[in-house]
Design a protein around this motif. Sequence first.
Motif, mmCIF file in Angstrom:
data_model
loop_
_atom_site.group_PDB
_atom_site.id
_atom_site.type_symbol
_atom_site.label_atom_id
_atom_site.label_comp_id
_atom_site.label_asym_id
_atom_site.label_seq_id
_atom_site.Cartn_x
_atom_site.Cartn_y
_atom_site.Cartn_z
ATOM 1 N N VAL A 1 7.536 18.162 -20.741
ATOM 2 C CA VAL A 1 6.791 17.463 -19.693
ATOM 3 C C VAL A 1 6.991 15.952 -19.840
ATOM 4 C CG1 VAL A 1 5.033 19.255 -19.509
ATOM 5 C CG2 VAL A 1 4.704 17.376 -21.111
ATOM 6 N N GLU A 2 6.751 15.238 -18.740
ATOM 7 C CA GLU A 2 6.844 13.783 -18.720
ATOM 8 C C GLU A 2 5.518 13.182 -19.191
ATOM 9 O OE1 GLU A 2 9.228 11.650 -17.994
ATOM 10 O OE2 GLU A 2 10.803 12.946 -17.180
ATOM 11 N N LYS A 3 5.592 12.362 -20.196
ATOM 12 C CA LYS A 3 4.413 11.681 -20.718
ATOM 13 C C LYS A 3 4.518 10.193 -20.375
ATOM 14 C CE LYS A 3 1.965 10.756 -25.051
ATOM 15 N NZ LYS A 3 1.967 10.976 -26.513
ATOM 16 N N VAL A 4 3.675 9.697 -19.458
ATOM 17 C CA VAL A 4 3.732 8.305 -19.006
ATOM 18 C C VAL A 4 3.253 7.380 -20.117
ATOM 19 C CG1 VAL A 4 2.886 6.634 -17.302
ATOM 20 C CG2 VAL A 4 3.344 9.007 -16.624
ATOM 21 N N VAL A 5 4.024 6.313 -20.373
ATOM 22 C CA VAL A 5 3.676 5.352 -21.422
ATOM 23 C C VAL A 5 3.533 3.931 -20.875
ATOM 24 C CG1 VAL A 5 4.694 6.713 -23.281
ATOM 25 C CG2 VAL A 5 6.121 5.065 -22.039
ATOM 26 N N LYS A 6 3.929 3.694 -19.588
ATOM 27 C CA LYS A 6 3.780 2.354 -19.011
ATOM 28 C C LYS A 6 3.687 2.458 -17.491
ATOM 29 C CE LYS A 6 5.794 -2.295 -18.935
ATOM 30 N NZ LYS A 6 6.925 -3.163 -19.365
ATOM 31 N N CYS A 7 2.756 1.660 -16.886
ATOM 32 C CA CYS A 7 2.581 1.636 -15.440
ATOM 33 C C CYS A 7 2.862 0.231 -14.904
ATOM 34 C CB CYS A 7 1.167 2.045 -15.059
ATOM 35 S SG CYS A 7 0.713 3.738 -15.513
ATOM 36 N N GLY A 8 3.222 0.163 -13.618
ATOM 37 C CA GLY A 8 3.474 -1.136 -13.004
ATOM 38 C C GLY A 8 3.738 -0.989 -11.520
ATOM 39 N N CYS A 9 4.028 -2.123 -10.871
ATOM 40 C CA CYS A 9 4.268 -2.133 -9.430
ATOM 41 C C CYS A 9 5.773 -2.009 -9.133
ATOM 42 C CB CYS A 9 3.717 -3.418 -8.814
ATOM 43 S SG CYS A 9 1.922 -3.556 -8.911
ATOM 44 N N THR A 10 6.138 -1.034 -8.348
ATOM 45 C CA THR A 10 7.532 -0.844 -7.921
ATOM 46 C C THR A 10 7.537 -0.534 -6.423
ATOM 47 O OG1 THR A 10 7.474 1.522 -8.462
ATOM 48 C CG2 THR A 10 8.258 0.017 -10.177
ATOM 49 N N LYS A 11 8.695 -0.577 -5.838
ATOM 50 C CA LYS A 11 8.824 -0.284 -4.408
ATOM 51 C C LYS A 11 8.363 1.140 -4.131
ATOM 52 C CE LYS A 11 12.098 -0.405 -0.580
ATOM 53 N NZ LYS A 11 13.513 -0.671 -0.164
ATOM 54 N N CYS A 12 7.532 1.266 -3.117
ATOM 55 C CA CYS A 12 6.996 2.574 -2.778
ATOM 56 C C CYS A 12 8.121 3.490 -2.286
ATOM 57 C CB CYS A 12 5.932 2.480 -1.677
ATOM 58 S SG CYS A 12 4.493 1.526 -2.170
ATOM 59 N N SER B 1 0.862 -1.177 0.000
ATOM 60 C CA SER B 1 0.000 0.000 0.000
ATOM 61 C C SER B 1 0.893 1.219 0.000
ATOM 62 C CB SER B 1 -0.924 -0.006 1.231
ATOM 63 O OG SER B 1 -0.142 -0.001 2.414
ATOM 64 N N GLU B 2 0.272 2.362 -0.097
ATOM 65 C CA GLU B 2 1.059 3.583 -0.147
ATOM 66 C C GLU B 2 1.959 3.684 1.087
ATOM 67 O OE1 GLU B 2 1.305 5.686 -2.588
ATOM 68 O OE2 GLU B 2 -0.123 4.576 -3.806
ATOM 69 N N GLY B 3 3.236 3.922 0.890
ATOM 70 C CA GLY B 3 4.177 4.117 1.988
ATOM 71 C C GLY B 3 4.942 2.868 2.354
ATOM 72 N N GLN B 4 4.504 1.712 1.918
ATOM 73 C CA GLN B 4 5.241 0.485 2.236
ATOM 74 C C GLN B 4 4.963 -0.558 1.152
ATOM 75 O OE1 GLN B 4 3.793 -0.881 5.989
ATOM 76 N NE2 GLN B 4 1.760 -1.409 5.228
ATOM 77 N N GLY B 5 5.855 -1.534 1.014
ATOM 78 C CA GLY B 5 5.676 -2.570 0.012
ATOM 79 C C GLY B 5 5.848 -2.030 -1.393
ATOM 80 N N SER B 6 4.934 -2.406 -2.309
ATOM 81 C CA SER B 6 5.003 -1.950 -3.695
ATOM 82 C C SER B 6 3.807 -1.074 -4.024
ATOM 83 C CB SER B 6 5.048 -3.160 -4.633
ATOM 84 O OG SER B 6 3.902 -3.971 -4.442
ATOM 85 N N CYS B 7 4.039 -0.140 -4.933
ATOM 86 C CA CYS B 7 3.006 0.824 -5.325
ATOM 87 C C CYS B 7 2.868 0.861 -6.838
ATOM 88 C CB CYS B 7 3.358 2.226 -4.808
ATOM 89 S SG CYS B 7 3.427 2.354 -3.018
ATOM 90 N N CYS B 8 1.676 1.280 -7.285
ATOM 91 C CA CYS B 8 1.393 1.418 -8.717
ATOM 92 C C CYS B 8 1.917 2.763 -9.185
ATOM 93 C CB CYS B 8 -0.112 1.305 -8.944
ATOM 94 S SG CYS B 8 -0.600 1.370 -10.683
ATOM 95 N N THR B 9 2.999 2.734 -9.960
ATOM 96 C CA THR B 9 3.648 3.966 -10.396
ATOM 97 C C THR B 9 4.071 3.847 -11.853
ATOM 98 O OG1 THR B 9 5.788 3.115 -9.648
ATOM 99 C CG2 THR B 9 4.524 4.483 -8.086
ATOM 100 N N PRO B 10 4.458 4.964 -12.496
ATOM 101 C CA PRO B 10 4.959 4.906 -13.865
ATOM 102 C C PRO B 10 6.268 4.119 -13.935
ATOM 103 C CG PRO B 10 4.290 7.145 -13.295
ATOM 104 C CD PRO B 10 4.283 6.363 -12.026
ATOM 105 N N LEU B 11 6.325 3.207 -14.894
ATOM 106 C CA LEU B 11 7.560 2.454 -15.135
ATOM 107 C C LEU B 11 8.368 3.056 -16.271
ATOM 108 C CD1 LEU B 11 6.429 -1.280 -14.832
ATOM 109 C CD2 LEU B 11 7.477 0.177 -13.093
ATOM 110 N N ARG B 12 7.689 3.670 -17.200
ATOM 111 C CA ARG B 12 8.401 4.268 -18.324
ATOM 112 C C ARG B 12 7.660 5.514 -18.791
ATOM 113 N NH1 ARG B 12 8.463 0.272 -21.781
ATOM 114 N NH2 ARG B 12 7.077 1.075 -23.411
ATOM 115 N N SER B 13 8.419 6.521 -19.093
ATOM 116 C CA SER B 13 7.842 7.764 -19.604
ATOM 117 C C SER B 13 8.817 8.384 -20.596
ATOM 118 C CB SER B 13 7.541 8.742 -18.454
ATOM 119 O OG SER B 13 8.751 9.091 -17.788
ATOM 120 N N LYS B 14 8.323 9.304 -21.375
ATOM 121 C CA LYS B 14 9.199 10.019 -22.303
ATOM 122 C C LYS B 14 8.863 11.502 -22.242
ATOM 123 C CE LYS B 14 6.268 8.232 -26.045
ATOM 124 N NZ LYS B 14 6.288 7.460 -27.307
ATOM 125 N N ARG B 15 9.895 12.292 -22.454
ATOM 126 C CA ARG B 15 9.734 13.736 -22.346
ATOM 127 C C ARG B 15 9.378 14.311 -23.704
ATOM 128 N NH1 ARG B 15 11.516 15.428 -17.473
ATOM 129 N NH2 ARG B 15 11.638 17.594 -18.144
#
Length: 253
Positions: free
Chosen positions: A240-251, A209-223
């Motif tokens: 600006v950052e344009k998000v192109v892929k999302c996934g689970c990473t360490k919060c 959940s937010e603050g611990q473990g893994s969170c849903c965040t951008p994995l790849r973006s392009k400017r």
Amino acid sequence: MPERASASGGLSALQHSSGGRNGTSFHGCLRNLYINGKLQDLGAGLDLPGCQPCQRDTCINGDCHPTGQRGFTCTCHPGWTGTLCDQQVSNPCDGNKCIYGTCVPINSYSYSCRCQPGFTGVLCDERDHDTVNSCSLSHCKHGKCRVSGLGKAYCECNSGYTGEACDREVACRGERIRDVYQRQQGYAACQTQEKVSRLECRGSCPGGSEGQGSCCTPLRSKRRKYTFHCTDGSSFVQEVEKVVKCGCTKCSS
């Protein structure tokens, strides 16, 4: 016995007996006509009234279709029924007594009432207190309570949530949106001239959940560089950052 007539006065006698000098008042069909003992061929060029099964107004409010030498059927116009299309189809919902509902025809003579949410009874004239209070008893954590056509309460979840009470986040995913980028430049509000297609990361990750473990965040973006136009008439170009892929990473902490 077949009708017999003399050659000299046969047809004129028939015309006279039919009630008119020209025979216009004759109704029916002449068959087996003998003149001087000879059977006449009535189909050989003689246009005699009444011999066709479909006469004018045979089907009062419809179209006549011959089914043989003497038989016929009627195809009725909308709103009419009966063998001769002479019976008007009744609409059972005309003058219906459904108070808080919609009339539903069962047949030509009866109907039922489909009640609006919150009402019940044969004529939908009684308050259904269980339905009225169903949403107050339902807890939709991340959504809104709705009442179905059957009077049952259910939760309509916000984006990113699921479950009967909208209390579970869906798995991490990138939800595609198409909207403008907005920026604040001093006292002026600025935004891109055109809408930009990009991803927004939404949902949850297993075991975190937010603050611990893994969170849903951008994995790849392009400017990318975009031109912003402001309410004070000015404009500028910004990357600006344009998000192109999302996934689970360490919060992040």
